[in-house]
Design a protein around this motif. Structure first.
Motif, PDB file in Angstrom:
ATOM      1  N   GLN A 110    -109.637  43.268  -2.985  1.00 48.44           N
ATOM      2  CA  GLN A 110    -108.342  43.612  -2.382  1.00 48.44           C
ATOM      3  C   GLN A 110    -107.384  42.433  -2.469  1.00 48.44           C
ATOM      4  O   GLN A 110    -106.207  42.591  -2.801  1.00 48.44           O
ATOM      5  N   LYS A 113    -106.100  42.062  -6.000  1.00 51.76           N
ATOM      6  CA  LYS A 113    -105.074  43.073  -6.303  1.00 51.76           C
ATOM      7  C   LYS A 113    -103.717  42.668  -5.732  1.00 51.76           C
ATOM      8  O   LYS A 113    -102.683  42.768  -6.396  1.00 51.76           O
ATOM      9  N   GLU A 114    -103.742  42.211  -4.471  1.00 47.57           N
ATOM     10  CA  GLU A 114    -102.486  41.798  -3.831  1.00 47.57           C
ATOM     11  C   GLU A 114    -101.861  40.621  -4.563  1.00 47.57           C
ATOM     12  O   GLU A 114    -100.643  40.570  -4.755  1.00 47.57           O
ATOM     13  N   LEU A 117    -100.225  41.873  -7.732  1.00 46.30           N
ATOM     14  CA  LEU A 117     -98.940  42.518  -7.437  1.00 46.30           C
ATOM     15  C   LEU A 117     -97.852  41.476  -7.174  1.00 46.30           C
ATOM     16  O   LEU A 117     -96.726  41.597  -7.670  1.00 46.30           O
ATOM     17  N   TYR A 133     -90.963  46.845  -4.534  1.00 51.32           N
ATOM     18  CA  TYR A 133     -91.993  46.686  -3.510  1.00 51.32           C
ATOM     19  C   TYR A 133     -92.547  48.059  -3.131  1.00 51.32           C
ATOM     20  O   TYR A 133     -91.777  48.967  -2.803  1.00 51.32           O
ATOM     21  N   LEU A 134     -93.852  48.191  -3.175  1.00 55.49           N
ATOM     22  CA  LEU A 134     -94.485  49.457  -2.812  1.00 55.49           C
ATOM     23  C   LEU A 134     -94.531  49.622  -1.302  1.00 55.49           C
ATOM     24  O   LEU A 134     -94.714  48.656  -0.562  1.00 55.49           O
ATOM     25  N   LYS A 136     -96.286  51.171   2.194  1.00 54.66           N
ATOM     26  CA  LYS A 136     -97.677  51.226   2.623  1.00 54.66           C
ATOM     27  C   LYS A 136     -98.330  52.534   2.202  1.00 54.66           C
ATOM     28  O   LYS A 136     -99.495  52.560   1.795  1.00 54.66           O
ATOM     29  N   LYS A 139     -99.204  52.367  -1.452  1.00 46.27           N
ATOM     30  CA  LYS A 139    -100.377  51.506  -1.642  1.00 46.27           C
ATOM     31  C   LYS A 139    -101.651  52.252  -1.265  1.00 46.27           C
ATOM     32  O   LYS A 139    -102.667  52.165  -1.946  1.00 46.27           O
ATOM     33  N   ARG A 140    -101.582  53.003  -0.143  1.00 45.33           N
ATOM     34  CA  ARG A 140    -102.733  53.764   0.316  1.00 45.33           C
ATOM     35  C   ARG A 140    -103.147  54.814  -0.716  1.00 45.33           C
ATOM     36  O   ARG A 140    -104.326  55.017  -0.994  1.00 45.33           O
ATOM     37  N   LEU A 142    -102.590  54.704  -3.965  1.00 50.96           N
ATOM     38  CA  LEU A 142    -103.188  54.022  -5.107  1.00 50.96           C
ATOM     39  C   LEU A 142    -104.636  53.618  -4.813  1.00 50.96           C
ATOM     40  O   LEU A 142    -105.523  53.765  -5.664  1.00 50.96           O
ATOM     41  N   GLU A 143    -104.877  53.124  -3.600  1.00 52.15           N
ATOM     42  CA  GLU A 143    -106.237  52.733  -3.209  1.00 52.15           C
ATOM     43  C   GLU A 143    -107.161  53.940  -3.192  1.00 52.15           C
ATOM     44  O   GLU A 143    -108.312  53.872  -3.637  1.00 52.15           O
TER      45      GLU A 143
END
Length: 182
Positions: A110, A113-114, A117, A133-134, A136, A139-140, A142-143
Protein backbone atom coordinates in the motif's frame (compact mmCIF):
# COMPACT_ATOMS: atom_id res chain seq x y z
CA UNK A 1 20.11 10.43 78.82
CA UNK A 2 16.92 8.63 77.89
CA UNK A 3 14.89 11.83 77.74
CA UNK A 4 17.56 13.40 75.49
CA UNK A 5 17.28 10.43 73.07
CA UNK A 6 13.48 10.71 73.04
CA UNK A 7 13.74 14.41 72.36
CA UNK A 8 16.07 13.80 69.39
CA UNK A 9 13.67 11.26 67.90
CA UNK A 10 10.88 13.81 68.20
CA UNK A 11 12.94 16.45 66.45
CA UNK A 12 14.14 14.19 63.63
CA UNK A 13 10.81 12.52 62.88
CA UNK A 14 9.54 14.32 59.81
CA UNK A 15 5.92 13.43 60.01
CA UNK A 16 3.33 15.67 58.38
CA UNK A 17 1.76 18.23 60.65
CA UNK A 18 -1.67 17.14 61.80
CA UNK A 19 -4.28 19.87 61.68
CA UNK A 20 -7.87 19.57 62.82
CA UNK A 21 -10.39 19.51 60.01
CA UNK A 22 -12.94 21.33 62.17
CA UNK A 23 -10.96 24.57 62.33
CA UNK A 24 -10.88 26.83 59.26
CA UNK A 25 -7.67 26.84 57.28
CA UNK A 26 -5.39 29.78 58.17
CA UNK A 27 -5.11 32.47 55.50
CA UNK A 28 -1.33 32.36 55.23
CA UNK A 29 -0.80 28.64 55.58
CA UNK A 30 2.56 27.37 54.43
CA UNK A 31 2.23 24.42 52.11
CA UNK A 32 5.21 22.38 51.00
CA UNK A 33 4.98 22.05 47.23
CA UNK A 34 5.97 18.74 45.72
CA UNK A 35 7.09 18.71 42.13
CA UNK A 36 4.80 16.49 40.13
CA UNK A 37 6.51 14.15 37.69
CA UNK A 38 5.32 14.98 34.21
CA UNK A 39 4.82 11.85 32.21
CA UNK A 40 5.14 12.24 28.48
CA UNK A 41 4.06 9.90 25.75
CA UNK A 42 6.70 9.75 23.00
CA UNK A 43 4.01 9.03 20.39
CA UNK A 44 2.50 12.50 20.79
CA UNK A 45 5.50 14.49 21.99
CA UNK A 46 7.34 16.90 19.69
CA UNK A 47 10.66 16.07 21.35
CA UNK A 48 10.54 12.59 19.85
CA UNK A 49 10.32 13.86 16.27
CA UNK A 50 7.83 13.01 13.56
CA UNK A 51 6.93 9.52 12.42
CA UNK A 52 8.24 8.60 9.00
CA UNK A 53 7.43 4.99 7.96
CA UNK A 54 10.37 4.70 5.54
CA UNK A 55 12.90 5.78 8.18
CA UNK A 56 11.24 3.48 10.71
CA UNK A 57 11.50 0.52 8.29
CA UNK A 58 15.18 1.17 7.63
CA UNK A 59 16.01 1.66 11.30
CA UNK A 60 14.21 -1.45 12.53
CA UNK A 61 14.80 -3.74 9.55
CA UNK A 62 16.79 -6.11 11.77
CA UNK A 63 13.54 -7.06 13.52
CA UNK A 64 12.32 -8.84 10.39
CA UNK A 65 15.24 -11.27 10.52
CA UNK A 66 14.62 -11.87 14.22
CA UNK A 67 10.94 -12.55 13.53
CA UNK A 68 11.82 -15.06 10.81
CA UNK A 69 14.23 -16.81 13.15
CA UNK A 70 11.58 -16.96 15.90
CA UNK A 71 9.08 -18.36 13.42
CA UNK A 72 11.48 -21.16 12.50
CA UNK A 73 12.04 -21.92 16.19
CA UNK A 74 8.28 -22.14 16.76
CA UNK A 75 7.94 -24.49 13.76
CA UNK A 76 10.66 -26.77 15.15
CA UNK A 77 9.05 -26.77 18.58
CA UNK A 78 5.70 -27.61 16.99
CA UNK A 79 7.22 -30.64 15.26
CA UNK A 80 8.92 -31.81 18.46
CA UNK A 81 6.03 -31.31 20.89
CA UNK A 82 3.86 -34.26 21.88
CA UNK A 83 1.46 -32.46 24.20
CA UNK A 84 -1.82 -31.63 22.41
CA UNK A 85 -2.41 -28.45 24.43
CA UNK A 86 1.08 -27.15 23.74
CA UNK A 87 0.73 -28.03 20.04
CA UNK A 88 -2.47 -26.00 19.84
CA UNK A 89 -0.81 -22.99 21.49
CA UNK A 90 2.16 -23.21 19.14
CA UNK A 91 -0.13 -23.49 16.11
CA UNK A 92 -2.02 -20.37 17.20
CA UNK A 93 1.28 -18.54 17.70
CA UNK A 94 2.53 -19.62 14.28
CA UNK A 95 -0.74 -18.55 12.67
CA UNK A 96 -0.58 -15.16 14.36
CA UNK A 97 3.02 -14.69 13.22
CA UNK A 98 2.11 -15.47 9.59
CA UNK A 99 -0.89 -13.14 9.74
CA UNK A 100 1.29 -10.33 11.09
CA UNK A 101 3.80 -10.98 8.33
CA UNK A 102 1.07 -10.85 5.67
CA UNK A 103 -0.37 -7.66 7.15
CA UNK A 104 3.09 -6.05 7.08
CA UNK A 105 3.54 -7.06 3.43
CA UNK A 106 0.13 -5.59 2.62
CA UNK A 107 1.02 -2.30 4.34
CA UNK A 108 4.30 -2.22 2.43
CA UNK A 109 2.49 -2.74 -0.90
CA UNK A 110 0.00 0.00 0.00
CA UNK A 111 2.84 2.39 0.87
CA UNK A 112 4.58 1.63 -2.42
CA UNK A 113 1.36 2.34 -4.36
CA UNK A 114 0.91 5.67 -2.59
CA UNK A 115 4.52 6.60 -3.30
CA UNK A 116 4.08 5.71 -6.97
CA UNK A 117 0.97 7.92 -7.18
CA UNK A 118 2.80 10.81 -5.53
CA UNK A 119 5.73 10.34 -7.93
CA UNK A 120 3.37 10.48 -10.93
CA UNK A 121 1.73 13.63 -9.58
CA UNK A 122 5.14 15.24 -9.08
CA UNK A 123 6.15 14.38 -12.64
CA UNK A 124 2.93 15.87 -14.00
CA UNK A 125 3.53 19.04 -12.01
CA UNK A 126 7.08 19.30 -13.39
CA UNK A 127 5.82 18.87 -16.95
CA UNK A 128 3.45 21.77 -16.41
CA UNK A 129 0.23 19.77 -16.35
CA UNK A 130 -2.25 20.11 -13.54
CA UNK A 131 -1.96 17.07 -11.24
CA UNK A 132 -5.02 14.85 -10.89
CA UNK A 133 -5.87 13.78 -7.33
CA UNK A 134 -8.05 10.72 -6.82
CA UNK A 135 -10.95 10.87 -4.39
CA UNK A 136 -11.14 8.38 -1.54
CA UNK A 137 -14.04 6.58 -3.22
CA UNK A 138 -12.05 6.21 -6.47
CA UNK A 139 -9.05 4.89 -4.54
CA UNK A 140 -11.33 2.40 -2.78
CA UNK A 141 -12.73 1.22 -6.12
CA UNK A 142 -9.23 0.73 -7.52
CA UNK A 143 -8.20 -1.24 -4.42
CA UNK A 144 -11.31 -3.40 -4.68
CA UNK A 145 -10.67 -4.10 -8.38
CA UNK A 146 -7.09 -5.06 -7.57
CA UNK A 147 -8.27 -7.32 -4.76
CA UNK A 148 -10.66 -9.08 -7.14
CA UNK A 149 -7.87 -9.60 -9.67
CA UNK A 150 -5.63 -11.01 -6.95
CA UNK A 151 -8.35 -13.36 -5.69
CA UNK A 152 -9.16 -14.48 -9.23
CA UNK A 153 -5.49 -15.26 -9.85
CA UNK A 154 -5.23 -17.33 -6.67
CA UNK A 155 -8.60 -19.07 -7.30
CA UNK A 156 -10.26 -17.86 -4.11
CA UNK A 157 -12.67 -15.41 -5.73
CA UNK A 158 -15.73 -17.67 -5.62
CA UNK A 159 -15.38 -18.48 -1.91
CA UNK A 160 -14.82 -14.80 -1.12
CA UNK A 161 -17.94 -13.77 -3.05
CA UNK A 162 -20.09 -16.46 -1.42
CA UNK A 163 -19.00 -15.30 2.04
CA UNK A 164 -19.74 -11.71 1.09
CA UNK A 165 -23.20 -12.68 -0.16
CA UNK A 166 -23.96 -14.50 3.10
CA UNK A 167 -22.86 -11.48 5.13
CA UNK A 168 -25.01 -9.13 3.08
CA UNK A 169 -27.99 -11.49 3.36
CA UNK A 170 -27.67 -11.51 7.15
CA UNK A 171 -27.50 -7.70 7.19
CA UNK A 172 -30.60 -7.48 4.99
CA UNK A 173 -32.51 -9.88 7.27
CA UNK A 174 -31.70 -7.72 10.27
CA UNK A 175 -32.98 -4.60 8.52
CA UNK A 176 -36.32 -6.17 7.67
CA UNK A 177 -39.10 -5.32 10.13
CA UNK A 178 -39.86 -8.08 12.62
CA UNK A 179 -43.24 -9.70 12.04
CA UNK A 180 -44.95 -12.12 14.42
CA UNK A 181 -46.94 -14.89 12.83
CA UNK A 182 -50.24 -15.09 14.75
Amino acid sequence: MVSFFLCLTCVFSLRPLEISAKKPVPFLRQVVSVKKKVQRDPRFDNLSGEYNPEVFEKTYSFLNTLKKREKEIVRKQLKKSRNAEQQEKLQQLLKRMTQQEEAEKQRQRQREKELALKRDQREQAQQGRKPFYLKKSAKRKLELAEKYKELKGSGKLESFLSKKRKRNAIKDKRRLPFRKDT
